[in-house]
Scaffold this active site. Structure first.
Site, PDB file in Angstrom:
ATOM      1  N   GLY A 130       0.813  -1.202   0.000  1.00  0.00           N
ATOM      2  CA  GLY A 130       0.000   0.000   0.000  1.00  0.00           C
ATOM      3  C   GLY A 130       0.846   1.250   0.000  1.00  0.00           C
ATOM      4  CB  THR A 131       4.148   2.018   1.515  1.00  0.00           C
ATOM      5  OG1 THR A 131       3.745   1.956   2.887  1.00  0.00           O
ATOM      6  CG2 THR A 131       5.233   3.076   1.355  1.00  0.00           C
ATOM      7  CB  ALA A 164      -3.538  -7.190   0.003  1.00  0.00           C
ATOM      8  CG  HIS A 165      -0.937  -5.876   5.308  1.00  0.00           C
ATOM      9  ND1 HIS A 165      -0.888  -5.507   6.633  1.00  0.00           N
ATOM     10  CD2 HIS A 165      -0.380  -4.871   4.605  1.00  0.00           C
ATOM     11  CE1 HIS A 165      -0.310  -4.310   6.725  1.00  0.00           C
ATOM     12  NE2 HIS A 165      -0.003  -3.904   5.516  1.00  0.00           N
ATOM     13  CB  CYS A 214       3.054   5.705  10.565  1.00  0.00           C
ATOM     14  SG  CYS A 214       1.536   6.596  10.281  1.00  0.00           S
TER      15      CYS A 214
END
Length: 382
Positions: A70-71, A197-198, A324
């Site tokens: 996602g990053t 996804a995770h 984060c």
């Protein structure tokens, strides 16, 4: 049994995703860019996964690319749009409570000679759409769909209207929302969207990047022919198949699941102030304004790392500090932007596998854990 209450960091792999992953390891191992039989089978799996993800997100299949995280998806979305629109301006506009991956991309852009403007938030962590009125030299704006620390849902569609009125595209980081609540790129006005996804029960190592048709975007990194030129490298076909399976399954579950998870969070919101002295519940008190599965609270006179240790020894997994960078317990930039206490905060997030016993375990252990931490710090009598 341990109570896993950190589903916002990573969700347990969905059973449907596990089955799809194992099957795809056998069926989708070949290079989907080749033309022989095994390669065509891998390409069919990849294409079917793209169609599944696009359908859930309200996008076209050719608008969806798969990244390594996602990053990477968020950073490609933001920096690729800034590069493509550099003649329109060099400014990136973003909220003060974006995920660190977006903030790091903005810092990288600034070091390369670009400009960054940050929009503040209220005490719930929410932006005012009017504050997103972009300066004339704005190339792209970024706003998360919902906050990853305090669950506040942002007025994304209203912000998109403000930006689109002057031709500025919007990237939406939906990592915390996708697979938790319905997200449709057209309904929220996103020009670009990223997800991970995770976070929703897919495997780690797969991100989702949506670039809407007609939006200007240029790869900020060396590219190859994979994923429409947006993402270089061999695609993780098995992981992508599992991601699509998880997202499809989650789309059918969340309507029934949300009330149950919201009930757990509501119970925590109601009980914690009575069980722990000097505790502050963060985020929007209105259930309609927040994600159903996440709660953050701050305990005065408590060191977050020490409290995490106490809870971990009791078999309870939560997160603290900035979500984060919680491995170093960096003070939360989100809470600082809200004007809230940045130390001694705990983020609790429930998920598909959570039950009432997990919440009971936390409520049973937390008061004594906080008291022990305060006693070691020399704080007594609360």
């Amino acid at each position: 049994m341990p109570a896993y209450l950190d589903h916002a960091s990573t969700a347990v792999l969905h059973p449907t995703a596990r089955d799809a992953l194992l099957a795809a390891l056998d069926e989708g191992w070949a290079d989907p860019a080749r033309l022989y039989r095994d390669a065509r089978r891998a390409r069919m799996l990849l294409d079917a996964s793209r169609e599944t993800v696009a359908a859930v997100l309200g996008a076209r299949p050719d608008e969806v690319s798969f990244t390594s995280s996602g990053t990477q998806a968020a950073q490609l979305a933001l920096l690729g749009t800034a590069r493509a629109r550099r003649r329109a301006g060099t400014r990136i506009l973003l909220s003060a409570v974006e995920h660190s991956c977006v903030l790091h991309a903005a810092e990288w852009h600034e070091r390369a000679g670009g400009q960054v403007t940050t929009v503040g938030v209220d005490g719930f962590g929410r932006v005012d759409p009017a504050a997103f009125a972009p300066p004339p030299d704005t190339a792209v704006a970024s706003l998360q769909h919902a906050n990853h620390e305090v669950a506040t849902i942002q007025p994304v569609a209203a912000v998109a209207d403000v930006l689109h009125a002057v031709g500025v595209p919007l990237h939406v980081d939906a990592a915390m929302s996708v697979g938790r609540i319905p997200v449709d790129v057209q309904a929220i006005g996103a020009d670009l969207l990223s997800a991970s996804a995770h976070k929703f029960g897919g495997p780690a190592g797969v991100g989702i990047l949506v670039v809407r048709t007609g939006r200007r975007w240029a790869n900020p990194l060396p590219a190859d022919e994979r994923e429409g030129g947006r993402v270089a490298g061999f695609p993780n076909v098995a992981g992508i198949v599992a991601t699509a399976a998880a997202l499809h399954a989650r789309a059918g579950e969340i309507a029934d699941e949300a009330p149950r998870l919201a009930g757990y969070v509501d119970r925590l919101r109601a009980r914690l102030p009575h069980l722990v002295p000097d505790v502050e519940i963060l985020g929007d008190p209105d259930p309609a304004g927040r994600l159903p599965h996440l709660l953050t609270f701050s305990c005065l006179y408590v060191d977050g790392e020490s409290l995490l240790g106490e809870l971990d020894r009791a078999g309870i997994a939560v997160s603290s500090g900035s979500s984060c960078t919680s491995d170093t317990l960096t003070p939360s930039h989100v809470l600082a932007a809200m004007g809230a206490l940045t130390q001694g905060n705990i983020r609790v997030s429930v998920g598909r596998e959570s039950d009432a016993a997990d919440v009971d375990a936390l409520l049973a252990v937390l008061p004594d854990a906080v008291a022990r931490v305060r006693e070691r710090a020399g704080v007594v009598g609360l």
